[in-house]
Design an enzyme around this catalytic site. Structure first.
Site, PDB file in Angstrom:
ATOM      1  N   THR A  15      33.922  45.088  44.366  1.00 30.21           N
ATOM      2  CA  THR A  15      34.166  46.439  44.868  1.00 30.21           C
ATOM      3  C   THR A  15      33.243  46.809  46.017  1.00 30.21           C
ATOM      4  O   THR A  15      33.642  47.505  46.947  1.00 30.21           O
ATOM      5  CB  THR A  15      33.949  47.464  43.723  1.00 30.21           C
ATOM      6  OG1 THR A  15      34.885  47.164  42.695  1.00 30.21           O
ATOM      7  CG2 THR A  15      34.161  48.882  44.190  1.00 30.21           C
ATOM      8  N   THR A 167      25.322  42.813  29.545  1.00 31.44           N
ATOM      9  CA  THR A 167      26.750  42.909  29.249  1.00 31.44           C
ATOM     10  C   THR A 167      27.278  44.107  30.019  1.00 31.44           C
ATOM     11  O   THR A 167      26.586  45.130  30.104  1.00 31.44           O
ATOM     12  CB  THR A 167      26.953  43.169  27.739  1.00 31.44           C
ATOM     13  OG1 THR A 167      26.446  42.043  27.029  1.00 31.44           O
ATOM     14  CG2 THR A 167      28.406  43.352  27.372  1.00 31.44           C
ATOM     15  N   THR A 278      26.923  37.541  17.334  1.00 36.91           N
ATOM     16  CA  THR A 278      27.450  38.792  16.784  1.00 36.91           C
ATOM     17  C   THR A 278      28.340  39.508  17.792  1.00 36.91           C
ATOM     18  O   THR A 278      28.087  39.451  18.999  1.00 36.91           O
ATOM     19  CB  THR A 278      26.317  39.727  16.324  1.00 36.91           C
ATOM     20  OG1 THR A 278      26.902  40.973  15.917  1.00 36.91           O
ATOM     21  CG2 THR A 278      25.297  40.000  17.416  1.00 36.91           C
TER      22      THR A 278
HETATM   23  N1  ASP Z   1      37.148  44.230  39.911  1.00 33.30           N
HETATM   24  C1  ASP Z   1      35.879  44.321  40.596  1.00 33.30           C
HETATM   25  C2  ASP Z   1      35.199  42.967  40.516  1.00 33.30           C
HETATM   26  O1  ASP Z   1      34.616  42.652  39.524  1.00 33.30           O
HETATM   27  C3  ASP Z   1      35.015  45.388  40.017  1.00 33.30           C
HETATM   28  C4  ASP Z   1      33.658  45.503  40.670  1.00 33.30           C
HETATM   29  O2  ASP Z   1      33.403  44.974  41.751  1.00 33.30           O
HETATM   30  O3  ASP Z   1      32.794  46.180  40.140  1.00 33.30           O
HETATM   31  O4  ASP Z   1      35.248  42.230  41.457  1.00 33.30           O
END
Ligand code: ASP
Length: 344
Positions: A15, A167, A278
């Site tokens: 993004t 995570t 887990t």
């Molecule tokens: N879908 C995008 C990706 O993981 C989300 C992001 O960039 O945060 O490339």
């Protein structure tokens, strides 16, 4: 001692460097030069930044071990010439990549900081600028001429985490990541607050060794009440499966139906490595604490302790890639190699 740090910025996609298609509304990756245009502040930082980009930037949903090999290859080739590395990456699979890189970069003694953003860099409310600028500052940090961070970190929303402890926990909040089983390494406020006792202190003498053999014959099975026997059998009998990450309940517990224990036991006897992690986001597996995990201990599941699933997958691929004998695979899996799990 030179004054300005030399930073290599590696753009893989995500993004942070995406634009909106105004007809469809969908986000897709665009040319990296746009990123530089969008953050002129980058060039005010007290370091020298060189940029390199994937030829075709990707949404991180398309990340895979071949791209991981490309990233560690770039780091390996440029290791001697740079003080730190910042990897721009989509957030969706960033924790998997951070985990994989931590294993693939053996004897790493310089900072490799992954970051990205929830909103594109051109968006007025973007989180990209803070993430990117502080990630670069962290990668530039030195004390007595030595890098402060000597491991793979993940920087997002004012926090630097150990990458293989993270995570992604939120698809829309700016605070998208958590590291519930390990403290934050740096918190960014008015000053950068460095949590020194928790940093890895790898010495640089051995030199970086880049390992690209990641073996993908790994699977994940997440337990749920009422899971059908046929489904479990189909997974365990999958052709060529070498490691199964079993996501169990709570402190490593599972249902105790005889058919279930038997198929696990038979698979282990046939050479499958089954790792108990887990499905909780925090806490550790303690096999034998409950009767519902005692059988798993007896049939010799590998204890994943407080590993995240992301780190377990990456560690499995890495250790499989080393083609170790079975007993060594278990011994290496159950001990921390890059600070990814607790000692005992
Ligand atoms: N879908 C995008 C990706 O993981 C989300 C992001 O960039 O945060 O490339």
């Amino acid at each position: 001692m030179k004054e300005r740090a030399n930073i290599l910025l590696i753009y893989t996609g995500g993004t942070i460097g995406m634009v909106k298609d105004y007809e469809t509304g969908a986000l897709s990756a665009f040319d990296f030069t746009e990123l530089q245009k969008n953050i002129p502040e980058l060039f005010q930082l007290d370091c020298d930044i060189t940029t390199v980009s994937f030829k075709n930037p990707i949404d991180s949903s398309n990340m895979n071990p071949t791209y991981w090999a490309d990233i560690v290859g770039i780091i390996g080739e440029n290791y001697a010439d740079f003080d730190g590395f910042v990897v721009l990456h989509g957030s969706d699979t960033m924790s998997f990549t951070a985990s994989a890189l931590s294993f693939m970069l053996e004897n790493l003694a310089k900072p490799v900081i992954l970051t990205g953003s929830q909103l594109p860099i051109g968006d007025l409310r973007t989180d990209a600028k803070e993430n990117l600028i502080t990630a670069i500052q962290i990668a530039s940090l030195t004390e007595n001429g030595q890098p402060v961070i000597r491991e793979v970190g993940l920087y997002f929303e004012y926090k630097l985490y150990r990458g293989n402890r993270t995570t992604k926990i939120n698809a829309e909040h700016f605070q998208a990541f958590r590291s519930l089983n390990y403290p934050t390494l740096i918190e960014s406020g008015v000053n950068l607050k460095i949590n020194y006792p928790y940093l890895l202190s790898t010495k640089g003498e051995k030199g970086l060794h880049v390992r690209t053999e990641m073996d993908s014959r790994v699977g994940i099975l997440k337990l749920f009440p009422g899971m059908a026997r046929e489904f479990v059998e189909a997974v365990l009998n999958a052709k060529d499966l070498k490691v199964l990450i079993l996501e169990t309940y709570g402190a490593g517990n599972a249902f105790t139906d005889e058919w279930f224990i038997k198929i696990l036991e038979d698979s282990i006897l046939n050479g499958l490595h089954i790792v108990n992690v887990t499905q909780c986001v925090g806490g550790a597996v303690v096999m034998g604490q409950y009767q519902t995990s005692e059988r798993l201990r007896q049939i010799q599941l590998i204890n994943g302790k407080d590993l995240t699933t992301e780190a377990a997958v990456a560690k499995a691929m890495y250790l499989l890639g080393m083609q170790l004998p079975s007993s060594q695979f278990r011994a290496f899996f159950e001990r921390p190699l890059r600070g990814e799990m607790q000692q005992n």
